[in-house]
Design a protein around this motif. Structure first.
Motif, short mmCIF file in Angstrom:
data_model
loop_
_atom_site.label_atom_id
_atom_site.label_comp_id
_atom_site.label_asym_id
_atom_site.label_seq_id
_atom_site.Cartn_x
_atom_site.Cartn_y
_atom_site.Cartn_z
N GLN A 60 1.35 -1.13 -0.32
CA GLN A 60 -0.43 0.46 0.07
C GLN A 60 0.98 1.54 0.21
OE1 GLN A 60 -2.97 0.16 3.78
NE2 GLN A 60 -3.70 -2.27 2.58
N GLY A 61 1.59 1.54 -0.76
CA GLY A 61 2.69 2.56 -1.12
C GLY A 61 3.68 2.75 -0.41
N ASP A 62 3.89 1.67 0.85
CA ASP A 62 5.24 1.60 1.75
C ASP A 62 5.81 0.97 0.79
OD1 ASP A 62 4.56 3.45 3.80
OD2 ASP A 62 2.90 2.01 4.83
N HIS A 63 7.58 0.63 1.19
CA HIS A 63 8.29 -0.12 0.49
C HIS A 63 9.19 0.07 1.66
CE1 HIS A 63 6.35 0.44 -3.00
NE2 HIS A 63 7.05 2.25 -3.16
N PHE A 64 10.03 -1.32 1.65
CA PHE A 64 10.93 -1.00 3.06
C PHE A 64 11.87 -2.74 2.61
CE2 PHE A 64 6.80 -1.42 4.69
CZ PHE A 64 6.76 -0.08 5.77
N LYS A 65 13.05 -2.03 2.70
CA LYS A 65 14.63 -3.04 2.09
C LYS A 65 15.12 -3.64 3.68
CE LYS A 65 19.10 -2.51 0.47
NZ LYS A 65 20.07 -1.63 -0.21
N LEU A 66 14.97 -5.16 3.55
CA LEU A 66 15.72 -6.20 4.59
C LEU A 66 16.48 -6.51 4.07
CD1 LEU A 66 11.67 -7.31 4.80
CD2 LEU A 66 13.16 -5.41 6.14
N GLN A 67 16.86 -7.27 5.38
CA GLN A 67 18.18 -8.35 4.79
C GLN A 67 18.22 -9.85 5.69
OE1 GLN A 67 20.70 -8.81 2.70
NE2 GLN A 67 22.34 -7.00 2.85
N ILE A 82 10.07 -19.84 1.24
CA ILE A 82 10.98 -20.04 2.31
C ILE A 82 10.91 -18.62 3.40
CG2 ILE A 82 13.26 -18.15 2.19
CD1 ILE A 82 13.56 -18.37 -0.49
N GLY A 83 11.13 -19.18 4.52
CA GLY A 83 10.94 -18.35 4.97
C GLY A 83 12.27 -18.05 6.01
N GLY A 84 12.50 -16.82 6.76
CA GLY A 84 13.99 -16.60 6.83
C GLY A 84 13.73 -15.24 8.38
N ARG A 85 15.05 -15.18 8.90
CA ARG A 85 15.37 -14.11 9.59
C ARG A 85 15.92 -12.58 9.60
NH1 ARG A 85 15.69 -13.76 15.60
NH2 ARG A 85 17.48 -12.27 16.04
N VAL A 86 14.87 -11.80 9.98
CA VAL A 86 14.95 -10.33 9.24
C VAL A 86 16.22 -10.40 10.49
CG1 VAL A 86 14.70 -8.00 9.52
CG2 VAL A 86 12.92 -9.57 8.28
N GLU A 87 17.53 -9.73 9.58
CA GLU A 87 18.75 -9.34 10.03
C GLU A 87 19.72 -8.17 9.89
OE1 GLU A 87 21.12 -11.18 11.67
OE2 GLU A 87 20.30 -13.47 10.68
N GLN A 88 18.94 -7.30 8.54
CA GLN A 88 18.75 -6.12 8.62
C GLN A 88 18.01 -5.28 8.18
OE1 GLN A 88 22.16 -4.68 5.98
NE2 GLN A 88 22.97 -4.19 8.18
N SER A 89 17.11 -3.83 8.92
CA SER A 89 15.95 -3.56 9.01
C SER A 89 16.19 -2.27 8.71
CB SER A 89 14.52 -4.22 9.06
OG SER A 89 14.71 -3.81 10.58
N THR A 90 15.42 -1.74 8.53
CA THR A 90 15.03 -0.29 9.44
C THR A 90 14.03 0.35 10.30
OG1 THR A 90 12.99 0.61 7.52
CG2 THR A 90 15.64 0.75 6.48
N PHE A 91 14.46 1.15 10.36
CA PHE A 91 13.49 1.41 12.22
C PHE A 91 11.37 1.71 11.72
CE2 PHE A 91 10.78 4.36 14.78
CZ PHE A 91 11.55 3.52 15.98
N ALA A 92 11.97 2.32 9.90
CA ALA A 92 10.37 2.47 9.75
C ALA A 92 9.90 1.19 9.59
CB ALA A 92 10.66 3.01 8.05
N TRP A 93 10.73 -0.66 9.31
CA TRP A 93 9.86 -2.25 9.17
C TRP A 93 9.58 -2.24 10.19
CZ3 TRP A 93 7.67 -5.20 6.50
CH2 TRP A 93 7.76 -6.45 6.78
N THR A 94 10.26 -1.89 12.01
CA THR A 94 10.05 -2.52 12.71
C THR A 94 8.59 -1.17 13.18
OG1 THR A 94 12.11 -2.64 13.46
CG2 THR A 94 10.34 -2.25 15.31
N GLU A 95 8.99 -0.14 13.12
CA GLU A 95 7.20 0.66 13.48
C GLU A 95 5.88 0.40 11.86
OE1 GLU A 95 8.30 5.13 14.42
OE2 GLU A 95 8.66 4.74 12.11
N PHE A 96 6.32 -0.25 11.48
CA PHE A 96 5.40 -0.58 10.83
C PHE A 96 4.82 -1.62 11.02
CE2 PHE A 96 3.78 -3.64 7.55
CZ PHE A 96 3.58 -3.18 7.03
N VAL A 97 5.67 -2.65 11.44
CA VAL A 97 5.05 -4.20 12.30
C VAL A 97 4.38 -4.23 13.59
CG1 VAL A 97 6.24 -6.34 13.18
CG2 VAL A 97 6.85 -5.48 10.91
N MET A 98 5.19 -3.14 14.11
CA MET A 98 4.55 -2.71 15.70
C MET A 98 3.19 -2.53 15.08
SD MET A 98 7.93 -1.67 17.60
CE MET A 98 7.12 -1.20 19.09
N ARG A 99 3.37 -2.05 14.66
CA ARG A 99 2.02 -0.61 14.56
C ARG A 99 0.18 -1.80 14.02
NH1 ARG A 99 2.61 2.49 10.60
NH2 ARG A 99 1.41 1.50 8.81
#
Length: 111
Positions: A60-67, A82-99
Motif C-alpha cells: 500500500q505505497g510503503d517500501h522497506f528494504k530488509l536483509q 522461504i522462511g527467514g530471519r530479518v537480520e537488517q531492517s530500517t526503523f520504519a519496518w519495525t514501526e510498521f510491524v509494531m503498528r
C-alpha cells in the motif's frame, strides 16, 4: 506450543522483490513478525542457500528494504516458500510491524 517472541501476522497484498546476489525475483509475503517473514510464489531457481537475501517489501505505497537470513525452504509446485530471519531492517519496518501487531485489519488487507 508456539515459542515465538513476536506474533506472526498473515499479510494480504504484500509483495516482495528479492535478490539472492545472483539474480532478481518477485514473490509474495505470507506472514511477518518483528524478527522474520515467510515468502511464497518464488521461482525455484532462487538460491535459498545464500547467506542473505535482499528483500524489498511493498504494501500500500510503503517500501522497506530488509536483509533476510533464510532459515528454511519448501517446494510448492513450481515455486518455493522461504522462511527467514530479518537480520537488517530500517526503523520504519519495525514501526510498521509494531503498528499492525494489535490487529489493524485495514493494513493487513482483511477489510
Amino acid at each position: 506450543m508456539d515459542k515465538r517472541r513476536h506474533p506472526r501476522m498473515v499479510m494480504k497484498r504484500m509483495v516482495a522483490d528479492i535478490s539472492d546476489g545472483k539474480g532478481f525475483f518477485s514473490g509474495r509475503v505470507h506472514d511477518i513478525s518483528r524478527l522474520g517473514l515467510s515468502l511464497y510464489d518464488i521461482p525455484q531457481k532462487i538460491d535459498a542457500q545464500s547467506s542473505f537475501l535482499t528483500v524489498i517489501v511493498s504494501s500500500q505505497g510503503d517500501h522497506f528494504k530488509l536483509q533476510i537470513r533464510p532459515c528454511w525452504q519448501k517446494t510448492a509446485g513450481l515455486d518455493k516458500i522461504i522462511g527467514g530471519r530479518v537480520e537488517q531492517s530500517t526503523f520504519a519496518w519495525t514501526e510498521f510491524v509494531m503498528r499492525i501487531e494489535p490487529g489493524n485489519e485495514e493494513i493487513r488487507g482483511n477489510s
